[in-house]
Design an enzyme around this catalytic site. Sequence first.
Site, PDB file in Angstrom:
ATOM      1  N   LYS A 295       0.839  -1.200   0.000  1.00 29.30           N
ATOM      2  CA  LYS A 295       0.000   0.000   0.000  1.00 29.30           C
ATOM      3  C   LYS A 295       0.871   1.246   0.000  1.00 29.30           C
ATOM      4  O   LYS A 295       0.628   2.205  -0.732  1.00 29.30           O
ATOM      5  CB  LYS A 295      -0.934  -0.006   1.231  1.00 29.30           C
TER       6      LYS A 295
ATOM      7  N   GLN B   3      -4.906  -1.413   9.573  1.00 30.91           N
ATOM      8  CA  GLN B   3      -4.795  -2.724   8.929  1.00 30.91           C
ATOM      9  C   GLN B   3      -5.416  -3.810   9.833  1.00 30.91           C
ATOM     10  O   GLN B   3      -5.083  -3.916  11.005  1.00 30.91           O
ATOM     11  CB  GLN B   3      -3.310  -3.038   8.658  1.00 30.91           C
TER      12      GLN B   3
ATOM     13  N   ASP C  33     -11.424   2.845   3.956  1.00 32.15           N
ATOM     14  CA  ASP C  33     -11.857   1.450   3.794  1.00 32.15           C
ATOM     15  C   ASP C  33     -13.366   1.353   3.589  1.00 32.15           C
ATOM     16  O   ASP C  33     -13.874   0.298   3.206  1.00 32.15           O
ATOM     17  CB  ASP C  33     -11.484   0.648   5.055  1.00 32.15           C
TER      18      ASP C  33
END
Length: 281
Positions: free
Chosen positions: A52, A96, A119
């Site tokens: 990422k 995460q 997200d």
Amino acid sequence: MILIDGKKAAAELREELKQEVADLKTKYNKVPGLTVILIGDMAPSQIYVRNKEKSAIEVGLKSEVIKYPDTVEEKIVLEKIEELNNDETVSGILVQLPLPKHIDKQKVIETITPSKDVDGFHPMNVGNLSSGYESSVPCTPLGCYLMIKKIEPNLSGKKAVVVGRSNLNGKPMTQLLLKENCTVTITHSRTKDLKAECLEADIIVAAVGIPELVKGDWVKKDAIVIDVGINKTENGLVGDVAFDEVSKVAKALTPVPGGVGPMTIACLLKNTVECFKRSQK
Ligand code: NAP
């Protein structure tokens, strides 16, 4: 059969974003920023976060990774999120997953301000998506959606079957297809006759976690099939779709690996840019 090349689609999306970030920099004299919080040292999470970060830098975003040991107190993480919520240089925040057991995942998700929730997991974004309003959309279904739209720009009236109803994949995928005026059936482990449901579909999205569940004789000729599954088997990584069989009947199919996976990270970058643009309005 069209083999949907996720690596190529992701590279094209990153290229578009790179140009957009450069234009935003010219316009606002600043660039979107993505901050990832990584807790613990689980190898897959470390790899995801590294990828990422690499992709974010490649398109010109400001990228930051904040690392904590897996013993970190929940309070410390929540305080850091609050700090990032109030930091104007941060456009998107991602924690995460998975998290250590002593940290409440839902509390973490709900502490991220919805406007920086790249997200798309915050209940506010989930609600906005299902109400058809502007929202961050979870990255994996967003990537699936963009790939489907490239193959078939007009989805109106198509029959879609989504296999799996997770908050991460199945449910948001359903909302995206509904928004495009598909007639959507969402299926799950208690669905009585999954084969019969799939055989009705012009579009199948499989997000289950069972190797090669969707067989060749479950798929209507010329259907578009998107395979979200990533399953480790003795024969290596396989998806939720029996690739060899389904490739003989489908109009278009994503491979595993090299299909949905690469688009997921590119969509995280897209979400970061979208959050930045909304914050400038
Ligand atoms: P999940 O949370 O475990 O959900 C799985 C879903 O599949 C559930 O809704 C479950 O139904 C349903 N299911 C289980 N057995 C079934 C069956 N026999 N028939 C029909 N439905 C069944 O999984 P997830 O997080 O959505 O992930 C799904 C897969 O995608 C996994 O392989 C994961 O590794 C992969 N994945 C890939 C990416 C990517 O970037 N490519 C990203 C995320 C996940 P119930 O609700 O009834 O239990």
